[in-house]
Design a protein around this motif. Structure first.
Motif, PDB file in Angstrom:
ATOM      1  N   GLU A 182      53.416  55.761  -8.894  1.00 20.93           N
ATOM      2  CA  GLU A 182      52.385  56.649  -8.356  1.00 20.93           C
ATOM      3  C   GLU A 182      52.351  57.959  -9.139  1.00 20.93           C
ATOM      4  OE1 GLU A 182      53.326  57.613  -4.298  1.00 20.93           O
ATOM      5  OE2 GLU A 182      55.189  58.622  -4.816  1.00 20.93           O
ATOM      6  N   LEU A 183      51.185  58.553  -9.194  1.00 21.76           N
ATOM      7  CA  LEU A 183      51.035  59.847  -9.845  1.00 21.76           C
ATOM      8  C   LEU A 183      51.672  60.927  -8.985  1.00 21.76           C
ATOM      9  CD1 LEU A 183      49.744  61.662 -12.075  1.00 21.76           C
ATOM     10  CD2 LEU A 183      47.750  61.832 -10.560  1.00 21.76           C
ATOM     11  N   PRO A 192      64.921  63.375   0.363  1.00 20.74           N
ATOM     12  CA  PRO A 192      65.387  62.019   0.017  1.00 20.74           C
ATOM     13  C   PRO A 192      64.240  61.101  -0.395  1.00 20.74           C
ATOM     14  CG  PRO A 192      66.545  62.806   1.951  1.00 20.74           C
ATOM     15  CD  PRO A 192      65.493  63.841   1.644  1.00 20.74           C
ATOM     16  N   GLU A 193      63.070  61.297   0.163  1.00 18.19           N
ATOM     17  CA  GLU A 193      61.930  60.443  -0.198  1.00 18.19           C
ATOM     18  C   GLU A 193      61.397  60.730  -1.600  1.00 18.19           C
ATOM     19  OE1 GLU A 193      62.282  62.311   2.558  1.00 18.19           O
ATOM     20  OE2 GLU A 193      60.369  63.246   3.152  1.00 18.19           O
ATOM     21  N   ASP A 194      61.897  61.753  -2.254  1.00 16.87           N
ATOM     22  CA  ASP A 194      61.539  62.008  -3.653  1.00 16.87           C
ATOM     23  C   ASP A 194      62.376  61.156  -4.614  1.00 16.87           C
ATOM     24  OD1 ASP A 194      61.258  65.470  -2.802  1.00 16.87           O
ATOM     25  OD2 ASP A 194      59.616  64.048  -3.100  1.00 16.87           O
ATOM     26  N   THR A 195      63.349  60.448  -4.091  1.00 16.69           N
ATOM     27  CA  THR A 195      64.203  59.600  -4.925  1.00 16.69           C
ATOM     28  C   THR A 195      63.371  58.526  -5.617  1.00 16.69           C
ATOM     29  OG1 THR A 195      66.159  59.976  -3.573  1.00 16.69           O
ATOM     30  CG2 THR A 195      66.118  57.971  -4.908  1.00 16.69           C
ATOM     31  N   ALA A 196      63.464  58.477  -6.943  1.00 21.33           N
ATOM     32  CA  ALA A 196      62.667  57.533  -7.731  1.00 21.33           C
ATOM     33  C   ALA A 196      63.034  57.699  -9.196  1.00 21.33           C
ATOM     34  CB  ALA A 196      61.174  57.805  -7.544  1.00 21.33           C
ATOM     35  N   VAL A 197      62.516  56.784 -10.000  1.00 20.98           N
ATOM     36  CA  VAL A 197      62.532  56.982 -11.443  1.00 20.98           C
ATOM     37  C   VAL A 197      61.247  57.725 -11.804  1.00 20.98           C
ATOM     38  CG1 VAL A 197      62.565  55.899 -13.711  1.00 20.98           C
ATOM     39  CG2 VAL A 197      63.874  54.892 -11.833  1.00 20.98           C
ATOM     40  N   TYR A 198      61.382  58.822 -12.517  1.00 18.29           N
ATOM     41  CA  TYR A 198      60.244  59.647 -12.884  1.00 18.29           C
ATOM     42  C   TYR A 198      59.879  59.377 -14.348  1.00 18.29           C
ATOM     43  CZ  TYR A 198      60.396  62.183  -8.515  1.00 18.29           C
ATOM     44  OH  TYR A 198      60.331  62.518  -7.184  1.00 18.29           O
ATOM     45  N   TYR A 199      58.586  59.163 -14.571  1.00 13.62           N
ATOM     46  CA  TYR A 199      58.088  58.824 -15.901  1.00 13.62           C
ATOM     47  C   TYR A 199      57.089  59.884 -16.375  1.00 13.62           C
ATOM     48  CZ  TYR A 199      59.838  54.131 -14.885  1.00 13.62           C
ATOM     49  OH  TYR A 199      60.628  53.051 -14.564  1.00 13.62           O
ATOM     50  N   CYS A 200      57.192  60.221 -17.625  1.00 16.16           N
ATOM     51  CA  CYS A 200      56.237  61.093 -18.282  1.00 16.16           C
ATOM     52  C   CYS A 200      55.133  60.240 -18.914  1.00 16.16           C
ATOM     53  CB  CYS A 200      56.973  61.891 -19.362  1.00 16.16           C
ATOM     54  SG  CYS A 200      55.952  62.946 -20.365  1.00 16.16           S
ATOM     55  N   ASN A 201      53.906  60.729 -18.865  1.00 12.02           N
ATOM     56  CA  ASN A 201      52.783  59.991 -19.449  1.00 12.02           C
ATOM     57  C   ASN A 201      51.854  60.937 -20.189  1.00 12.02           C
ATOM     58  OD1 ASN A 201      49.648  59.222 -18.730  1.00 12.02           O
ATOM     59  ND2 ASN A 201      50.826  57.465 -19.412  1.00 12.02           N
ATOM     60  N   GLY A 230      51.036  63.855 -17.607  1.00 10.13           N
ATOM     61  CA  GLY A 230      51.351  63.728 -16.195  1.00 10.13           C
ATOM     62  C   GLY A 230      52.749  63.201 -15.966  1.00 10.13           C
ATOM     63  N   TRP A 231      53.168  63.358 -14.716  1.00  3.74           N
ATOM     64  CA  TRP A 231      54.422  62.781 -14.256  1.00  3.74           C
ATOM     65  C   TRP A 231      54.112  61.763 -13.160  1.00  3.74           C
ATOM     66  CZ3 TRP A 231      59.141  63.470 -16.343  1.00  3.74           C
ATOM     67  CH2 TRP A 231      59.321  64.554 -17.206  1.00  3.74           C
ATOM     68  N   TYR A 232      54.745  60.611 -13.269  1.00  4.95           N
ATOM     69  CA  TYR A 232      54.629  59.557 -12.282  1.00  4.95           C
ATOM     70  C   TYR A 232      56.029  59.254 -11.762  1.00  4.95           C
ATOM     71  CZ  TYR A 232      49.888  58.594 -13.964  1.00  4.95           C
ATOM     72  OH  TYR A 232      48.554  58.687 -14.290  1.00  4.95           O
ATOM     73  N   ARG A 233      56.088  58.548 -10.644  1.00  2.18           N
ATOM     74  CA  ARG A 233      57.383  58.105 -10.151  1.00  2.18           C
ATOM     75  C   ARG A 233      57.258  56.725  -9.534  1.00  2.18           C
ATOM     76  NH1 ARG A 233      58.256  62.377  -5.104  1.00  2.18           N
ATOM     77  NH2 ARG A 233      56.708  61.468  -3.667  1.00  2.18           N
ATOM     78  N   GLN A 234      58.385  56.027  -9.544  1.00  2.00           N
ATOM     79  CA  GLN A 234      58.422  54.696  -8.953  1.00  2.00           C
ATOM     80  C   GLN A 234      59.725  54.530  -8.200  1.00  2.00           C
ATOM     81  OE1 GLN A 234      57.813  51.426 -11.689  1.00  2.00           O
ATOM     82  NE2 GLN A 234      57.184  50.089 -10.028  1.00  2.00           N
ATOM     83  N   ALA A 235      59.601  54.349  -6.898  1.00  2.98           N
ATOM     84  CA  ALA A 235      60.764  54.088  -6.059  1.00  2.98           C
ATOM     85  C   ALA A 235      60.960  52.574  -5.954  1.00  2.98           C
ATOM     86  CB  ALA A 235      60.564  54.696  -4.676  1.00  2.98           C
ATOM     87  N   ARG A 253      44.907  59.189 -35.981  1.00  4.64           N
ATOM     88  CA  ARG A 253      44.889  57.960 -35.185  1.00  4.64           C
ATOM     89  C   ARG A 253      45.007  58.348 -33.720  1.00  4.64           C
ATOM     90  NH1 ARG A 253      48.874  53.820 -33.613  1.00  4.64           N
ATOM     91  NH2 ARG A 253      50.541  55.236 -34.295  1.00  4.64           N
ATOM     92  N   VAL A 254      44.176  57.740 -32.885  1.00  2.00           N
ATOM     93  CA  VAL A 254      44.233  57.999 -31.448  1.00  2.00           C
ATOM     94  C   VAL A 254      45.178  56.972 -30.810  1.00  2.00           C
ATOM     95  CG1 VAL A 254      42.949  58.082 -29.289  1.00  2.00           C
ATOM     96  CG2 VAL A 254      41.906  58.939 -31.404  1.00  2.00           C
ATOM     97  N   VAL A 255      46.117  57.481 -30.055  1.00  2.00           N
ATOM     98  CA  VAL A 255      47.060  56.620 -29.340  1.00  2.00           C
ATOM     99  C   VAL A 255      46.858  56.869 -27.851  1.00  2.00           C
ATOM    100  CG1 VAL A 255      49.472  56.009 -28.977  1.00  2.00           C
ATOM    101  CG2 VAL A 255      48.693  56.754 -31.243  1.00  2.00           C
ATOM    102  N   ASN A 256      46.643  55.807 -27.090  1.00  2.00           N
ATOM    103  CA  ASN A 256      46.345  55.942 -25.657  1.00  2.00           C
ATOM    104  C   ASN A 256      47.510  55.500 -24.794  1.00  2.00           C
ATOM    105  OD1 ASN A 256      43.572  56.816 -25.925  1.00  2.00           O
ATOM    106  ND2 ASN A 256      43.097  54.732 -26.585  1.00  2.00           N
ATOM    107  N   ASP A 257      47.641  56.146 -23.656  1.00  2.00           N
ATOM    108  CA  ASP A 257      48.520  55.715 -22.571  1.00  2.00           C
ATOM    109  C   ASP A 257      49.961  55.512 -23.043  1.00  2.00           C
ATOM    110  OD1 ASP A 257      48.563  53.023 -20.132  1.00  2.00           O
ATOM    111  OD2 ASP A 257      48.911  55.183 -19.905  1.00  2.00           O
ATOM    112  N   VAL A 258      50.612  56.596 -23.364  1.00  5.38           N
ATOM    113  CA  VAL A 258      51.993  56.563 -23.841  1.00  5.38           C
ATOM    114  C   VAL A 258      52.929  56.921 -22.687  1.00  5.38           C
ATOM    115  CG1 VAL A 258      53.590  57.387 -25.599  1.00  5.38           C
ATOM    116  CG2 VAL A 258      51.133  57.337 -26.085  1.00  5.38           C
ATOM    117  N   TRP A 259      54.031  56.155 -22.568  1.00  6.43           N
ATOM    118  CA  TRP A 259      54.973  56.355 -21.464  1.00  6.43           C
ATOM    119  C   TRP A 259      56.373  56.623 -21.996  1.00  6.43           C
ATOM    120  CZ3 TRP A 259      53.601  56.444 -16.352  1.00  6.43           C
ATOM    121  CH2 TRP A 259      52.328  55.978 -16.024  1.00  6.43           C
ATOM    122  N   GLY A 260      57.105  57.427 -21.255  1.00  3.38           N
ATOM    123  CA  GLY A 260      58.516  57.603 -21.538  1.00  3.38           C
ATOM    124  C   GLY A 260      59.319  56.498 -20.880  1.00  3.38           C
TER     125      GLY A 260
END
Length: 122
Positions: A46-47, A87-96, A35-40, A106-113
């Motif tokens: 948020e997802l 303009p409201e799309d402005t944020a840092v976007y994170y891959c998850n 998924g892609w998340y963003r944080q303003a 090995r199972v690895v959970n909840d990895v973030w960029g």
């Protein structure tokens, strides 16, 4: 070591487009949902969009019809095509990645960029 590396962010005018990419690196056997998340600034993360292993997708209401998420399992990549940016799309976007399996089983959970900045000017 498992890493997610995003690229493709930048500065764009309202109405423009950007394509974000996220590479999953490491000795990986398989990747689960992505998924892609963003944080303003001042807001919670948020997802934005999610994609399952069978490529079913879901989108946050504000981006429906403008953003498209896709994945390439052979390359272990996930993409976010963003059109008609506002303009409201402005944020840092994170891959998850919600979980993955390494070649050592090995199972690895909840990895973030580390995140990539998207700035949309009016």
């Amino acid at each position: 070591q498992v890493q997610l590396v995003e690229s493709g962010g930048g500065l764009v005018r309202a109405g423009g487009s950007l394509r974000l990419s996220c590479a999953v690196s490491g000795n990986i056997l398989s990747v689960n949902d992505m998924g892609w998340y963003r944080q303003a600034p001042g807001l919670q993360r948020e997802l934005v969009a999610g994609i399952t292993t069978d490529s079913s997708t879901n989108y946050a209401d504000p981006v429906k019809g403008r953003f498209t998420i896709s994945r390439d399992d052979a390359k272990k990549m996930v993409y976010l095509q963003m059109n008609d940016l506002k303009p409201e799309d402005t944020a840092v976007y994170y891959c998850n990645v919600n979980s993955l399996i390494t070649r050592r089983w090995r199972v690895v959970n909840d990895v973030w960029g580390q995140g990539t900045q998207v700035t949309v000017s009016s």
